[in-house]
Write an enzyme that holds these catalytic residues in place. Structure first.
Site, PDB file in Angstrom:
ATOM      1  N   ASP A 107       0.855  -1.188   0.000  1.00  0.00           N
ATOM      2  CA  ASP A 107       0.000   0.000   0.000  1.00  0.00           C
ATOM      3  C   ASP A 107       0.892   1.240   0.000  1.00  0.00           C
ATOM      4  OD1 ASP A 107      -2.987   0.881   0.531  1.00  0.00           O
ATOM      5  OD2 ASP A 107      -1.713   2.168   1.779  1.00  0.00           O
ATOM      6  N   LEU A 108       0.540   2.209  -0.849  1.00  0.00           N
ATOM      7  CA  LEU A 108       1.335   3.434  -0.927  1.00  0.00           C
ATOM      8  C   LEU A 108       1.094   4.302   0.313  1.00  0.00           C
ATOM      9  CD1 LEU A 108       0.996   4.505  -4.665  1.00  0.00           C
ATOM     10  CD2 LEU A 108       2.587   2.916  -3.606  1.00  0.00           C
ATOM     11  N   ASP A 167      -4.820   2.333  -4.341  1.00  0.00           N
ATOM     12  CA  ASP A 167      -3.355   2.367  -4.248  1.00  0.00           C
ATOM     13  C   ASP A 167      -2.823   1.128  -3.540  1.00  0.00           C
ATOM     14  OD1 ASP A 167      -4.467   3.104  -1.797  1.00  0.00           O
ATOM     15  OD2 ASP A 167      -2.780   4.377  -1.257  1.00  0.00           O
TER      16      ASP A 167
END
Length: 324
Positions: free
Chosen positions: A205-206, A248
């Site tokens: 996950d960003l 994301d």
């Protein structure tokens, strides 16, 4: 009397020599068959067959059988089985725009006969036949006719596979989408539990992605997602899989030695993210949760453990990897 015996003996000898010479020429012709066949259509040494290898009924049956199969690997297996029943072929290889497919067993010292399937405004498809012994003229005729029957079903199967691939790709990043993730993970979990091979799932996950969309707009957010996807793809090996799970969040499936993901792939990815111009501009990093497949795991339970590890990485300050 002596003259008559001499004449008779001389005549018999000439006949034997002629007969022997005939078989030598026949053997030479057989050995030169590949040369003759390779020039077929040029008007030079063009061998014309006296009869077809298949009757009209057999041709229709084969065409129907091939046309009923839209899976490329299954189609190749079916073609190989029909060919193997008639010709001593060991191995087949088809190189297509959507992948490379193989059937049969490879052996050292094999000879090769290639056939090309050509289509209007589409790439030509090469079908390679591998065999140990010299193919007879009849065997080559069978290959040519079976190849003609395969031509249209092969094009249909390639077109179907192309549609499948488009349907299973994320349009923004070109990574696999959620559907492809589900199918691939289910298949590889079964395979790994059967063979005992290691399988590792990464959920990524960003970090700090939401402010990019909020302050710079979704176009800039898309650039960030594309930049991350490119770094992710470059960090993986050819045998690994990457997917955009949604938003994301991304997933990777790593096959083989379980230490590879932790010691090589993830450190390489985190380093690449920190040095990417677009990601560095927005202070984007990545948190990673890692889970290794266990004997009693399902695809769902494996993902849940990796996802829980991801949230642990978030709580620990982000930009790191946590094992389930």
């Amino acid at each position: 009397m002596v003259f008559a015996n001499h004449y008779t003996n001389t005549t018999q000898m000439k006949r034997k020599m002629a007969k022997s010479h005939f078989f030598d020429r026949s053997e030479t012709l057989e050995n030169l068959t590949p040369f003759y066949d390779s020039t077929t259509g040029t008007g030079f040494f063009n061998l014309k067959q006296q009869e077809n290898a298949f009757s009209d009924k057999e041709s229709r049956h084969l065409l129907e059988s091939f046309s009923s199969c839209l899976d490329l690997q299954q189609l190749l297996q079916k073609y190989y089985a029909e060919l193997k029943a008639r010709v001593s072929v060991n191995h087949l290889a088809i190189d297509t725009p959507v992948g490379h497919y193989r059937a049969g067993q490879t052996n050292a010292g094999q000879s090769e006969k290639s056939m090309i399937a050509e289509y209007d405004d589409e790439p030509a498809i090469q079908i390679r036949h591998f065999y140990n012994n010299t193919l007879s003229i009849r065997a080559q005729q069978i290959i040519r006719e079976l190849h003609k029957i395969l031509r249209i079903p092969l094009r249909n199967a390639i077109a179907f596979t192309q549609l499948q691939q488009v349907a299973m790709k994320d349009p923004l990043t070109s990574l696999g989408n959620r559907t492809m993730y589900n199918d691939t993970l289910s298949k590889l979990c079964r395979q790994s539990q059967r063979t005992g091979e290691d399988l590792t799932l990464l959920v990524l996950d960003l970090d700090k992605f939401k402010p990019v969309n909020d302050f710079y707009g979704h176009n800039e957010g898309d650039k960030v997602l594309v930049a991350f996807s490119e770094e992710l793809s470059r960090s993986l090996r050819a045998s690994d899989y990457a997917f955009r799970f949604g938003g994301d969040e991304f997933c990777c499936i790593i096959q083989g030695d379980k230490s590879v993901a932790n010691n090589k792939i993830v450190p390489r990815l985190l380093h690449a993210i920190r040095n990417n111009v677009i990601l560095k501009k927005h202070d984007i990093t990545c948190s990673v949760g890692l889970a290794e497949l266990e004997a009693n795991d399902t695809p769902e339970s494996l993902f849940l453990r990796a996802d829980e590890a991801l949230y642990s990485a978030k709580r620990q300050g982000r930009d790191c990897i946590v094992h389930a």
